[in-house]
Design a protein around this motif. Structure first.
Motif, PDB file in Angstrom:
ATOM      1  N   ASN A 132      -2.060  -0.139  -4.644  1.00  0.00           N
ATOM      2  CA  ASN A 132      -2.026  -1.239  -4.062  1.00  0.00           C
ATOM      3  C   ASN A 132      -1.373  -2.441  -5.077  1.00  0.00           C
ATOM      4  O   ASN A 132      -1.479  -2.337  -6.111  1.00  0.00           O
ATOM      5  CB  ASN A 132      -3.498  -1.707  -3.765  1.00  0.00           C
ATOM      6  N   ASP A 133      -0.443  -3.324  -4.265  1.00  0.00           N
ATOM      7  CA  ASP A 133      -0.040  -4.369  -4.984  1.00  0.00           C
ATOM      8  C   ASP A 133       0.999  -4.125  -5.983  1.00  0.00           C
ATOM      9  O   ASP A 133       0.803  -4.864  -7.097  1.00  0.00           O
ATOM     10  CB  ASP A 133      -0.891  -5.507  -5.202  1.00  0.00           C
ATOM     11  N   GLY A 134       1.728  -3.144  -5.881  1.00  0.00           N
ATOM     12  CA  GLY A 134       2.805  -2.996  -7.164  1.00  0.00           C
ATOM     13  C   GLY A 134       4.220  -3.013  -6.484  1.00  0.00           C
ATOM     14  O   GLY A 134       4.532  -2.959  -5.357  1.00  0.00           O
TER      15      GLY A 134
ATOM     16  N   VAL B 175       0.593  -1.180   0.015  1.00  0.00           N
ATOM     17  CA  VAL B 175      -0.005   0.054  -0.173  1.00  0.00           C
ATOM     18  C   VAL B 175       0.908   1.365  -0.064  1.00  0.00           C
ATOM     19  O   VAL B 175       1.768   1.415   0.953  1.00  0.00           O
ATOM     20  CB  VAL B 175      -1.126   0.160   1.122  1.00  0.00           C
ATOM     21  N   ARG B 176       0.450   2.187  -0.901  1.00  0.00           N
ATOM     22  CA  ARG B 176       1.230   3.357  -0.766  1.00  0.00           C
ATOM     23  C   ARG B 176       0.045   4.413  -1.254  1.00  0.00           C
ATOM     24  O   ARG B 176      -0.410   4.350  -2.429  1.00  0.00           O
ATOM     25  CB  ARG B 176       2.315   3.708  -2.018  1.00  0.00           C
ATOM     26  N   CYS B 177      -0.346   5.419  -0.488  1.00  0.00           N
ATOM     27  CA  CYS B 177      -1.302   6.185  -0.730  1.00  0.00           C
ATOM     28  C   CYS B 177      -0.866   7.542  -0.180  1.00  0.00           C
ATOM     29  O   CYS B 177      -0.433   7.885   0.806  1.00  0.00           O
ATOM     30  CB  CYS B 177      -2.588   5.984  -0.333  1.00  0.00           C
ATOM     31  N   ASP B 178      -1.358   8.729  -0.996  1.00  0.00           N
ATOM     32  CA  ASP B 178      -1.117  10.030  -0.755  1.00  0.00           C
ATOM     33  C   ASP B 178      -2.328  10.978  -1.312  1.00  0.00           C
ATOM     34  O   ASP B 178      -2.602  10.602  -2.261  1.00  0.00           O
ATOM     35  CB  ASP B 178       0.010  10.480  -1.676  1.00  0.00           C
ATOM     36  N   VAL B 179      -2.892  11.558  -0.461  1.00  0.00           N
ATOM     37  CA  VAL B 179      -4.101  12.586  -0.617  1.00  0.00           C
ATOM     38  C   VAL B 179      -3.737  13.835  -0.055  1.00  0.00           C
ATOM     39  O   VAL B 179      -3.133  13.906   0.962  1.00  0.00           O
ATOM     40  CB  VAL B 179      -5.356  12.072  -0.058  1.00  0.00           C
TER      41      VAL B 179
END
Length: 250
Positions: free
Chosen positions: A227-229, A206-210
């Motif tokens: 997700n999932d990379g 998981v890598r997320c940026d908002v």
């Protein structure tokens, strides 16, 4: 690799980029924004006093992101605990706030504000077993951009709640993803030509940026969820989107 991406002009709603924005993905710590929203609402309603001291001993120690597990001080004012969550995504501070408010109170914010897929499902755990919710949080780029544009306009829950949440997020120190392309000092809240308020989420796969990026030209609300990379490829693409973001707000 699965992506949910949306970038819009936060004032006009013009769509700048979109890629499967309604895909529901794991978002790790991003949903701590909902916790901060619940706390801001409780402070505004008088259900929690700004002077209240919160003891970290009310929950088990959790490590990884944050600072409180490295500090000697064992109790902090509620606003300082929120600042730890907003700036360094502090896991122990997160769980202390959930304990103080109640997970049900936190989980009521999103549906009441029109969110369907974006939620904080649990406290932070060092180990997650089959008896626990399978992930800390889920969300979509569409819903996160909705939250961010409303924060920008002062209509997320209320003007006072929006202002408190933005204040807690203003010093966000994780510039490893989209914001990394903006060349900002992660230790200094910028008053330069480009300013960012953001929240990231990181977990296995998981890598997320908002966030909100404001420049001379416009303010953009962005949500980039992956997700999932491969981590290196994911971060490279996120920073590429950050380069485009910088050009849009210039």
């Amino acid at each position: 690799m699965t992506w949910s991406v949306l970038v819009v002009d936060a004032d006009t709603d013009e769509v700048l980029v979109a890629e499967t924005p309604d895909a529901v993905l794991r978002t790790a710590s991003v949903a701590k924004v909902l916790l901060l929203s619940a706390l801001a609402e409780a402070l505004e309603a008088g259900a929690v006093a700004a002077s209240e001291l919160l003891e970290r001993s009310v929950t088990a120690r959790v490590a990884d992101s944050g600072l409180w597990h490295r500090l000697d001080v064992t109790a902090l004012p509620v606003g300082d605990v929120a600042t730890l969550v907003g700036t360094v995504s502090d896991n122990w501070a997160t769980n202390v706030l959930v304990e103080r408010l109640g997970l049900d109170v936190v989980q009521a914010v999103g549906p009441r504000e029109g969110l369907r897929s974006t939620q904080l499902w649990d406290v932070v755990r060092d180990d997650r077993d089959p008896a626990h919710p399978p992930t800390l949080s889920t969300g979509t780029a569409t819903e996160w951009v909705s939250v961010l544009t409303r924060l920008h306009r002062g209509t997320w829950v209320s003007p006072a709640v929006s202002a408190r949440v933005l204040g807690w997020l203003a010093g966000g120190a994780d510039h490893s993803m989209v914001v990394g392309a903006l060349d900002l000092d992660p230790l200094v809240v910028s008053d330069g030509p480009v300013r960012v308020v953001s929240k990231t989420g990181t977990d296995d796969g998981v890598r997320c940026d908002v966030g909100l990026a404001t420049g001379p030209g416009r303010t953009a609300a962005y949500a980039v969820l992956a997700n999932d990379g491969d981590v290196s490829a994911t971060l490279a693409r996120m920073r590429g989107l950050g380069e485009r973001l910088r050009a849009w707000v210039a």
